[in-house]
Write a protein that holds these residues in place. Structure first.
Motif, PDB file in Angstrom:
ATOM      1  N   LEU A   1       0.824  -1.213   0.000  1.00 61.55           N
ATOM      2  CA  LEU A   1       0.000   0.000   0.000  1.00 61.55           C
ATOM      3  C   LEU A   1       0.856   1.261   0.000  1.00 61.55           C
ATOM      4  O   LEU A   1       0.509   2.260  -0.644  1.00 61.55           O
TER       5      LEU A   1
ATOM      6  N   LEU B   1       2.169   1.744  -3.570  1.00 62.05           N
ATOM      7  CA  LEU B   1       1.082   2.227  -4.423  1.00 62.05           C
ATOM      8  C   LEU B   1       0.770   3.698  -4.145  1.00 62.05           C
ATOM      9  O   LEU B   1       0.485   4.470  -5.069  1.00 62.05           O
ATOM     10  N   ALA B   2       0.812   4.090  -2.872  1.00 62.95           N
ATOM     11  CA  ALA B   2       0.569   5.501  -2.530  1.00 62.95           C
ATOM     12  C   ALA B   2       1.631   6.401  -3.154  1.00 62.95           C
ATOM     13  O   ALA B   2       1.318   7.466  -3.706  1.00 62.95           O
TER      14      ALA B   2
ATOM     15  N   ILE C   1      -9.913   2.330   0.897  1.00 61.18           N
ATOM     16  CA  ILE C   1      -9.569   2.455  -0.522  1.00 61.18           C
ATOM     17  C   ILE C   1     -10.793   2.885  -1.334  1.00 61.18           C
ATOM     18  O   ILE C   1     -10.709   3.779  -2.186  1.00 61.18           O
TER      19      ILE C   1
ATOM     20  N   LEU D   1      -4.465   5.433   0.449  1.00 62.89           N
ATOM     21  CA  LEU D   1      -3.493   4.348   0.359  1.00 62.89           C
ATOM     22  C   LEU D   1      -2.382   4.520   1.388  1.00 62.89           C
ATOM     23  O   LEU D   1      -1.949   3.546   2.024  1.00 62.89           O
ATOM     24  N   GLU D   2      -1.938   5.747   1.539  1.00 61.65           N
ATOM     25  CA  GLU D   2      -0.892   6.005   2.527  1.00 61.65           C
ATOM     26  C   GLU D   2      -1.384   5.732   3.946  1.00 61.65           C
ATOM     27  O   GLU D   2      -0.673   5.113   4.756  1.00 61.65           O
TER      28      GLU D   2
END
Length: 399
Positions: free
Chosen positions: A270, A273-274, A334, A347-348
């Motif tokens: 995650l 992705l962030a 999400i 996401l973060e």
């Protein structure tokens, strides 16, 4: 060649810490005077410390962590890439210095930073190169290095805590194993001769231990063969897809260790992705980058499946839900981020939540491991001692 740890002050008045290899202390001091006007301290590092620091993967991890941190600071201060890399390379006294000189040469030849890193081989991971490439495309390379450093630092801190948590239980297991072997091979044979002289009938537990003692070589060989077989299966799992998939799934669904591993994978996935979302990289491309952060083949297969689903038009929340690898609270965050347009921030936050849960699980494992190991060792040692003492008591009652 010995390794010496030094502390000194450079020409700019900055304190420098590092290591240098030399045949003796005088040679190390002479080499340091060529680059540092003042040397504060210089001492030899112990062999055990050198071997521990040079265990597989450790040197590359520390180098990448330091590189991302320094590049974040210097690029954020407005320095060009070539100058930032030159300053970082000037502070190195390790085997990575030659690699940094090659990196400087590639940059001077007109290659971009990501292309130059890719030409060095194994100094930089594919994930790191892809992140730098995304930062170059989006124009926020300094911010990408900063986020990269935070991800690598959290990952290294988690691994370090895990090593510390497992060190003491492993030491207790080793001491317990030595004690049990000593009782079986040295103490029990003496008592067996005494019992045989009196013609006393031994209890079943004592006869079992005597059988183990008489066939200790056979049992040791079987145990060693089992360990080698397990290691061979793990190595084969890295080359055989179906075996690696099954081992990876098993590793994620173990009672305590699997949950810790799953939360760590979720946090790293995650967070990457962030960072990709902040850099403006498309999600299916970021999925491929996040995939390379994991060594679990089952997790990698799930990332590949989610990447295909994203290209087919599914939302990220639906893809994560179909994978079955994420908790409901993460899925809710999400989906809320997709609806509100704050996907990167969600996401973060989800990655930080998984990281906190992984740290709590690690602390719980550290607290529970010691009493469980003590209970196990106490039970095994007590069984051996009682099996030795009970026949003596029976013999005393007969006499």
């Amino acid at each position: 060649m010995a390794v010496y740890v030094y502390e000194g002050v450079d020409v700019r008045g900055r304190r420098q810490l590092g290591c240098i290899e030399a045949r003796d202390r005088m040679e190390a001091a002479a080499r340091l005077r060529e680059k540092l006007p003042a040397v504060i301290s210089l001492h030899r590092r112990s062999l055990a410390k050198v071997l521990w620091d040079r265990r597989p993967g450790q040197g590359h991890d520390r180098f990448r962590l330091a590189f991302s941190h320094q590049m974040h600071i210097m690029l954020g201060a407005g320095l060009p890439v070539l100058e930032a890399v030159r300053i970082f390379a000037g502070d190195l006294d390790t085997a990575h210095k030659k690699s940094m000189e090659r990196l400087l040469q590639h940059l001077a030849d007109g290659y971009s930073l990501s292309e130059s890193m890719g030409l060095l081989g194994h100094e930089f991971s594919r994930t790191m190169i892809a992140m730098v490439q995304g930062g170059e495309l989006s124009g926020n390379l300094a911010d990408v290095f900063g986020r990269m450093h935070r991800i690598f630092r959290k990952r290294q801190e988690t691994l370090h805590k895990l090593e510390l948590a497992m060190a003491y239980p492993c030491l207790l297991c080793a001491i317990g194993a030595v004690l049990v072997v000593f009782l079986l091979c040295q103490v029990l044979p003496v008592f067996a001769e005494v019992f045989a002289g009196f013609g006393a009938e031994l209890p079943g537990t004592t006869r079992l231990l005597l059988a183990l003692s008489d066939n200790f070589g056979l049992w040791s060989a079987l145990l060693a063969a089992g360990v080698l077989l397990a290691l061979g299966v793990v190595q084969a799992g890295r080359k055989i897809n179906w075996l690696g998939m099954r081992l990876g799934r098993l590793a994620l669904w173990l009672p305590v260790w699997g949950r810790l591993k799953l939360r760590s994978e979720q946090a790293t996935f995650l967070s990457v992705l962030a960072m990709m979302a902040y850099s403006g990289i498309r999600l299916h491309q970021g999925m491929g980058i996040a995939r390379n952060m994991s060594r679990n083949m089952y997790w990698q297969f799930a990332c590949d499946s989610m990447s295909v689903q994203l290209e087919q038009g599914y939302s990220l929340g639906v893809c994560l839900e179909k994978s079955g690898l994420f908790p409901a609270v993460v899925l809710s965050m999400i989906k809320a981020g997709e609806q509100s347009g704050e996907l990167a921030r969600m996401l973060e936050c989800a990655g930080e939540s998984c990281q906190r849960e992984a740290e709590l699980l690690l602390e719980r494992l550290n607290v529970l491991a010691e009493p469980l190991i003590m209970l196990l060792l106490g039970s095994v040692t007590g069984f051996v001692v009682l099996s030795t003492v009970l026949p003596l008591l029976d013999l005393m009652c007969v006499m």
